[in-house]
Motif scaffolding. Structure first.
Motif, short mmCIF file in Angstrom:
data_model
loop_
_atom_site.label_atom_id
_atom_site.label_comp_id
_atom_site.label_asym_id
_atom_site.label_seq_id
_atom_site.Cartn_x
_atom_site.Cartn_y
_atom_site.Cartn_z
N ALA A 122 -8.42 6.29 3.31
CA ALA A 122 -8.35 5.65 2.00
C ALA A 122 -6.98 5.03 1.75
CB ALA A 122 -8.70 6.66 0.92
N GLY A 123 -6.62 4.05 2.56
CA GLY A 123 -5.34 3.38 2.36
C GLY A 123 -5.42 2.18 1.44
N GLU A 124 -6.64 1.69 1.17
CA GLU A 124 -6.80 0.47 0.38
C GLU A 124 -6.23 0.57 -1.04
OE1 GLU A 124 -9.11 1.70 2.29
OE2 GLU A 124 -9.75 0.13 3.68
N PRO A 125 -6.47 1.69 -1.77
CA PRO A 125 -5.89 1.75 -3.13
C PRO A 125 -4.37 1.63 -3.14
CG PRO A 125 -7.59 3.43 -2.85
CD PRO A 125 -7.36 2.84 -1.50
N MET A 126 -3.70 2.21 -2.15
CA MET A 126 -2.24 2.10 -2.09
C MET A 126 -1.80 0.69 -1.73
SD MET A 126 -0.74 4.70 -3.19
CE MET A 126 0.88 4.10 -2.75
N GLU A 127 -2.62 -0.01 -0.93
CA GLU A 127 -2.31 -1.41 -0.61
C GLU A 127 -2.39 -2.26 -1.88
OE1 GLU A 127 -3.58 -2.52 3.85
OE2 GLU A 127 -5.25 -1.80 2.63
N ILE A 128 -3.43 -2.03 -2.69
CA ILE A 128 -3.59 -2.77 -3.94
C ILE A 128 -2.42 -2.47 -4.88
CG2 ILE A 128 -5.04 -3.01 -6.00
CD1 ILE A 128 -7.46 -2.38 -4.15
N TYR A 129 -2.07 -1.21 -4.99
CA TYR A 129 -0.96 -0.80 -5.85
C TYR A 129 0.35 -1.44 -5.39
CZ TYR A 129 2.62 2.30 -7.82
OH TYR A 129 3.72 2.78 -8.45
N SER B 18 -1.59 -10.06 -9.07
CA SER B 18 -2.45 -9.43 -10.09
C SER B 18 -3.41 -8.44 -9.44
CB SER B 18 -3.25 -10.50 -10.84
OG SER B 18 -4.20 -11.11 -9.98
N ALA B 19 -3.87 -7.48 -10.25
CA ALA B 19 -4.76 -6.44 -9.74
C ALA B 19 -6.06 -7.03 -9.21
CB ALA B 19 -5.04 -5.42 -10.85
N GLY B 20 -6.60 -8.03 -9.92
CA GLY B 20 -7.84 -8.65 -9.47
C GLY B 20 -7.69 -9.36 -8.15
N ALA B 21 -6.61 -10.13 -8.02
CA ALA B 21 -6.37 -10.87 -6.79
C ALA B 21 -6.10 -9.93 -5.62
CB ALA B 21 -5.18 -11.83 -6.97
N SER B 22 -5.27 -8.92 -5.83
CA SER B 22 -4.96 -7.98 -4.75
C SER B 22 -6.20 -7.19 -4.33
CB SER B 22 -3.83 -7.03 -5.17
OG SER B 22 -4.19 -6.29 -6.32
N SER B 23 -7.03 -6.81 -5.32
CA SER B 23 -8.27 -6.10 -5.01
C SER B 23 -9.19 -6.96 -4.16
CB SER B 23 -8.99 -5.68 -6.29
OG SER B 23 -8.20 -4.80 -7.04
N ALA B 24 -9.28 -8.25 -4.51
CA ALA B 24 -10.14 -9.16 -3.75
C ALA B 24 -9.63 -9.33 -2.32
CB ALA B 24 -10.21 -10.51 -4.46
N VAL B 25 -8.32 -9.47 -2.17
CA VAL B 25 -7.73 -9.64 -0.83
C VAL B 25 -8.00 -8.42 0.04
CG1 VAL B 25 -5.54 -9.78 0.43
CG2 VAL B 25 -5.94 -11.27 -1.52
N ILE B 26 -7.72 -7.23 -0.50
CA ILE B 26 -7.89 -6.00 0.28
C ILE B 26 -9.37 -5.75 0.59
CG2 ILE B 26 -7.55 -3.51 0.30
CD1 ILE B 26 -5.00 -5.21 0.63
N ALA B 27 -10.24 -5.99 -0.40
CA ALA B 27 -11.67 -5.79 -0.17
C ALA B 27 -12.19 -6.75 0.90
CB ALA B 27 -12.44 -5.99 -1.47
N LEU B 28 -11.73 -7.99 0.85
CA LEU B 28 -12.18 -8.98 1.82
C LEU B 28 -11.65 -8.65 3.22
CD1 LEU B 28 -13.83 -11.53 2.08
CD2 LEU B 28 -11.78 -12.87 1.60
N LYS B 29 -10.40 -8.23 3.29
CA LYS B 29 -9.83 -7.83 4.57
C LYS B 29 -10.60 -6.66 5.17
CE LYS B 29 -6.66 -4.98 4.81
NZ LYS B 29 -6.50 -3.51 5.05
N SER B 30 -10.91 -5.67 4.34
CA SER B 30 -11.67 -4.49 4.79
C SER B 30 -13.08 -4.88 5.21
CB SER B 30 -11.72 -3.44 3.70
OG SER B 30 -10.42 -3.01 3.34
N LEU B 31 -13.69 -5.81 4.45
CA LEU B 31 -15.04 -6.27 4.76
C LEU B 31 -15.07 -6.98 6.10
CD1 LEU B 31 -17.98 -6.67 3.78
CD2 LEU B 31 -17.21 -8.81 2.73
N ILE B 32 -14.10 -7.85 6.34
CA ILE B 32 -14.01 -8.57 7.61
C ILE B 32 -13.85 -7.58 8.77
CG2 ILE B 32 -12.56 -10.13 9.00
CD1 ILE B 32 -11.99 -11.66 6.37
N TYR B 33 -12.97 -6.60 8.58
CA TYR B 33 -12.75 -5.59 9.63
C TYR B 33 -14.04 -4.82 9.91
CZ TYR B 33 -10.90 -1.58 12.15
OH TYR B 33 -10.69 -0.60 13.11
N GLN B 34 -14.74 -4.40 8.84
CA GLN B 34 -15.96 -3.62 8.99
C GLN B 34 -17.02 -4.40 9.75
OE1 GLN B 34 -15.44 -0.68 7.19
NE2 GLN B 34 -17.11 0.31 8.27
N ILE B 35 -17.18 -5.67 9.41
CA ILE B 35 -18.21 -6.50 10.06
C ILE B 35 -17.85 -6.74 11.52
CG2 ILE B 35 -19.23 -8.81 10.12
CD1 ILE B 35 -19.00 -8.86 7.07
#
Length: 350
Positions: A112-119, A127-144
């Motif tokens: 669970a490193g993503e919340p600390m990356e967003i923080y 912004s929180a929205g932009a950082s959340s989108a970046v981290i979520a997208l990065k994680s999604l790309i990695y997962q796929i």
């Protein structure tokens, strides 16, 4: 930025934080202890002493370069995605954020490193929205990419996987179901606001009935506001196909850098005969499957998977190989992560 940071600190429970640190410390000690136990109770220690006399350091140097390349690619992928939303964003910031992610993924359950990356990105000015989108997208790309890459290896090396594990089909199906669930939930949260709201209300209803939350309405409003910000960030990302393809290809290289580590260790032990491609396939599958072990660094699952798939290739050197593999692929994340965050704090980069 300041308000978000202060909110983060206020929600931290010192008692829970202390419990998490103790849990992580105990898990790490057990992880190292298991390897050392088998080194001392088998012929692993004697084998390690023999290997150390004739070890070929050139292969370990290549392995270290592969690990560093993995860290650099993580930072660059974050840089590409972040720069899409903020043209002033720098690679230095992205590299720091990436190492924070590696560090806390190594120290927390379920990686669970993503919340600390967003923080961290929030503290750096995004912004929180932009950082959340970046981290979520990065994680999604990695997962796929990880899932597709693993499926490719399984298809091309199925006879090997079936020979090693009798019920490999069940393991593959279970792993795919978990991966597809994570990917689907992420996509829903990113792009389907209405369905996300329904899922959130259902979750709050469950929490309320089970009495697992003291203030469900307050929690609901907080999560809903975060989701609104997240959707705004996802909308800003848009459908940048070229950006996503480039990020996906870089992620493929990143995963490959990690998957060749067992082969490089094998060669450093002056061993021969194990197929390079098969070792890559085995490491990729072990990494994907072990990611769902709910302990810091997938402790236990990672070592067990490595032993299962690489025992025949390393023979009596299997425990020294596991120790070196964990040092390079896991414990190095803690060391380099701490060093990066320490330098970043000293230089006021975060």
């Amino acid at each position: 930025m300041q308000s978000s940071s202060s909110n983060f600190s206020k929600t931290d429970d010192p008692k829970k934080e202390k419990q998490k640190k103790w849990f992580t410390t105990i898990t790490l000690i057990l992880s190292i202890g298991v390897i050392l136990y088998f080194l001392f109770t088998t012929d692993g220690l004697d084998t390690l002493m023999q290997i150390s006399k004739n070890i070929r350091l050139r292969w370990l140097e290549i392995a270290l370069l592969a690990i560093l390349a993995r860290y650099a690619i993580e930072g660059y992928v974050l840089y590409l995605l972040s720069r899409h939303l903020d043209p002033s964003w720098t690679f230095r910031k992205s590299f720091t954020v990436g190492m924070v992610g590696f560090l806390y993924s190594a120290l927390t359950p379920f990686s669970a490193g993503e919340p600390m990356e967003i923080y961290t990105m929030d503290r750096m000015g995004m912004s929180a929205g932009a950082s959340s989108a970046v981290i979520a997208l990065k994680s999604l790309i990695y997962q796929i990419v990880m899932m597709v890459y693993s499926l490719f290896f399984i298809a091309t090396e199925f006879s090997y996987f079936r020979a090693v594990l009798d019920n490999i089909a069940l393991v593959i199906i279970l792993t795919l179901v978990i991966n597809m669930t994570i990917i689907s939930v992420t996509l829903i949260v990113m792009f389907n606001t209405r369905l996300t709201q329904k899922l959130l209300r259902f979750l709050m209803m469950v929490l309320l009935r089970m009495k697992w939350c003291r203030h469900p309405k307050r929690l609901y409003r907080k999560i809903r506001n975060q989701l609104y910000a997240f959707h705004d960030g996802a909308a800003l990302m848009g459908r940048s196909t070229a950006l996503y393809v480039k990020s996906g290809l870089l992620t493929l290289v990143q995963i490959t850098c990690a998957s060749i580590i067992p082969y490089l260790i094998h060669r450093s032990f002056n061993l021969h005969g194990a197929p390079f491609y098969t070792m890559m396939a085995a490491d990729t599958f072990v990494t994907m499957a072990a990611a769902f072990v709910p302990l810091p660094g997938s402790s236990g699952g990672a070592e067990g998977g490595f032993y299962l798939f690489f025992h025949d290739m390393f023979g009596s050197a299997i425990w020294p190989a596991i120790l070196l593999w964990r040092i390079l692929a896991y414990y190095s994340s803690i060391v380099f992560g701490y060093l990066t965050t320490w330098v970043a704090a000293k230089k006021n980069w975060m």
